[in-house]
Write a protein that holds these residues in place. Sequence first.
Motif, PDB file in Angstrom:
ATOM      1  N   LEU A  84      40.943  39.015  56.078  1.00  0.00           N
ATOM      2  CA  LEU A  84      40.275  38.684  54.821  1.00  0.00           C
ATOM      3  C   LEU A  84      40.722  39.605  53.692  1.00  0.00           C
ATOM      4  O   LEU A  84      41.020  39.156  52.578  1.00  0.00           O
ATOM      5  CB  LEU A  84      38.756  38.774  55.003  1.00  0.00           C
ATOM      6  N   VAL A  85      40.766  40.898  53.976  1.00  0.00           N
ATOM      7  CA  VAL A  85      41.163  41.858  52.938  1.00  0.00           C
ATOM      8  C   VAL A  85      42.624  41.678  52.570  1.00  0.00           C
ATOM      9  O   VAL A  85      42.991  41.696  51.384  1.00  0.00           O
ATOM     10  CB  VAL A  85      40.886  43.298  53.407  1.00  0.00           C
ATOM     11  N   LEU A  86      43.485  41.506  53.566  1.00  0.00           N
ATOM     12  CA  LEU A  86      44.913  41.365  53.292  1.00  0.00           C
ATOM     13  C   LEU A  86      45.243  40.063  52.581  1.00  0.00           C
ATOM     14  O   LEU A  86      46.309  39.952  51.959  1.00  0.00           O
ATOM     15  CB  LEU A  86      45.703  41.459  54.602  1.00  0.00           C
ATOM     16  N   ASN A  87      44.359  39.085  52.659  1.00  0.00           N
ATOM     17  CA  ASN A  87      44.564  37.831  51.936  1.00  0.00           C
ATOM     18  C   ASN A  87      43.960  37.845  50.543  1.00  0.00           C
ATOM     19  O   ASN A  87      44.067  36.857  49.812  1.00  0.00           O
ATOM     20  CB  ASN A  87      43.971  36.656  52.729  1.00  0.00           C
ATOM     21  N   ASP A  88      43.324  38.943  50.170  1.00  0.00           N
ATOM     22  CA  ASP A  88      42.699  39.046  48.853  1.00  0.00           C
ATOM     23  C   ASP A  88      43.740  39.485  47.826  1.00  0.00           C
ATOM     24  O   ASP A  88      44.289  40.591  47.920  1.00  0.00           O
ATOM     25  CB  ASP A  88      41.537  40.041  48.913  1.00  0.00           C
ATOM     26  N   SER A  89      44.036  38.666  46.859  1.00  0.00           N
ATOM     27  CA  SER A  89      45.054  38.985  45.859  1.00  0.00           C
ATOM     28  C   SER A  89      44.665  40.184  45.006  1.00  0.00           C
ATOM     29  O   SER A  89      45.524  40.972  44.585  1.00  0.00           O
ATOM     30  CB  SER A  89      45.301  37.765  44.961  1.00  0.00           C
ATOM     31  N   TYR A  95      46.390  47.677  44.866  1.00  0.00           N
ATOM     32  CA  TYR A  95      47.245  48.525  45.709  1.00  0.00           C
ATOM     33  C   TYR A  95      48.569  48.800  45.010  1.00  0.00           C
ATOM     34  O   TYR A  95      49.059  49.941  44.999  1.00  0.00           O
ATOM     35  CB  TYR A  95      47.495  47.830  47.048  1.00  0.00           C
ATOM     36  N   ARG A  96      49.142  47.765  44.421  1.00  0.00           N
ATOM     37  CA  ARG A  96      50.392  47.943  43.683  1.00  0.00           C
ATOM     38  C   ARG A  96      50.194  48.875  42.493  1.00  0.00           C
ATOM     39  O   ARG A  96      51.058  49.703  42.183  1.00  0.00           O
ATOM     40  CB  ARG A  96      50.911  46.579  43.225  1.00  0.00           C
ATOM     41  N   GLN A 240      39.803  46.357  32.663  1.00  0.00           N
ATOM     42  CA  GLN A 240      40.162  45.155  33.402  1.00  0.00           C
ATOM     43  C   GLN A 240      40.388  45.491  34.866  1.00  0.00           C
ATOM     44  O   GLN A 240      41.104  46.443  35.186  1.00  0.00           O
ATOM     45  CB  GLN A 240      41.429  44.523  32.810  1.00  0.00           C
ATOM     46  N   GLN A 241      39.808  44.694  35.753  1.00  0.00           N
ATOM     47  CA  GLN A 241      39.929  44.990  37.172  1.00  0.00           C
ATOM     48  C   GLN A 241      41.351  44.779  37.693  1.00  0.00           C
ATOM     49  O   GLN A 241      41.716  45.333  38.726  1.00  0.00           O
ATOM     50  CB  GLN A 241      38.954  44.140  37.976  1.00  0.00           C
ATOM     51  N   VAL A 265      38.962  36.048  48.414  1.00  0.00           N
ATOM     52  CA  VAL A 265      38.905  35.242  49.626  1.00  0.00           C
ATOM     53  C   VAL A 265      37.700  35.581  50.471  1.00  0.00           C
ATOM     54  O   VAL A 265      37.204  34.741  51.222  1.00  0.00           O
ATOM     55  CB  VAL A 265      40.205  35.450  50.437  1.00  0.00           C
ATOM     56  N   ILE A 266      37.183  36.809  50.361  1.00  0.00           N
ATOM     57  CA  ILE A 266      36.058  37.229  51.191  1.00  0.00           C
ATOM     58  C   ILE A 266      34.832  36.375  50.927  1.00  0.00           C
ATOM     59  O   ILE A 266      33.975  36.192  51.781  1.00  0.00           O
ATOM     60  CB  ILE A 266      35.754  38.714  50.939  1.00  0.00           C
TER      61      ILE A 266
END
Length: 312
Positions: A84-89, A95-96, A240-241, A265-266
């Motif tokens: 779920l976390v890794l699919n969250d854009s 992270y980038r 901005q997030q 996605v969560i």
Amino acid sequence: MSVDATDTASGSGLPARARPRGIRPSRGYRVFQACNAVVLTIVVVATLFPFVNVVARSLSDERYLIAGKVNLVPRGFNLDTYRLVLNDSLFWTNYRNTVFYTVVATAISIVLTTCYAYALSKKHLRGRTALIGIAVFTMFFTGGLIPNYVLVTSLGMKNSVWAIAVPNAINVFNLLVMKAFFESLPTDLEEAAAVDGLNTYGILLRIVLPLSKAIVATMVLFYAVAFWNSWFAAFLYMDQQELWPVTVYLRNLIAGATGAENVGVIAEADEVQADATLKAVTIVLTTLPILVVYPFVQRYFVRGVMLGAVKG
């Protein structure tokens, strides 16, 4: 005179009785070693326990977490929350941002700290005492949160990497350690380079820095870890997030400020399952890069700090 074969069994050609024997440690020293080993083992276990516990919680099922049955070994192994976390854009965007902020801010800090420390290491520099005093003064007194915010905003650095890198570019402790290291270098090398025609910048780049790999690697580690873990500057100066680092993402999860609608996605998953393991999963993914990089620079760490702190 002949030498008995038993006395030269080791092949050294010297009689065995003529070779010095090793000093046998006393009972008190052996007791000290045993106590030292026990204490250090306890410290290591106490240090590693929280990390292992977080990893175990991130891999455990919800019902075992609620029952408090997860300590060091995962119970009900599952990777649903990781997916779920890794699919969250938004997570990958933050992270980038963290990687970019850390690289840029660390590069700026290393350049400024090195130049400042090298200048302060020269005892013939005019105003050297005043420059050291100004640096040390900032260790104990700051302008305050509101003046800093007004200054960063008025300079147009808000919502940019400069709001993170510039206000925290020089850590005074790191500056003083690097200054002490530069002072310990032989002055004959710089004098010889000056006779050969090198200017100040040439001496720094071609003579001093190649001899300072240990201290530079140590400072890179210090600054990189500090900027990677920093969240307050981004939380304060970025609206901005999409510009947040991943530490702000994690902070909002832990503080409960980010609801399911902000986790992408969560929101589509089982809310109960995500809520229990989401924090542990995000902590693991956030700290993993530092844990991977640290062993490669650890050998420079002790050497760099000792060379910068002890003059012999």
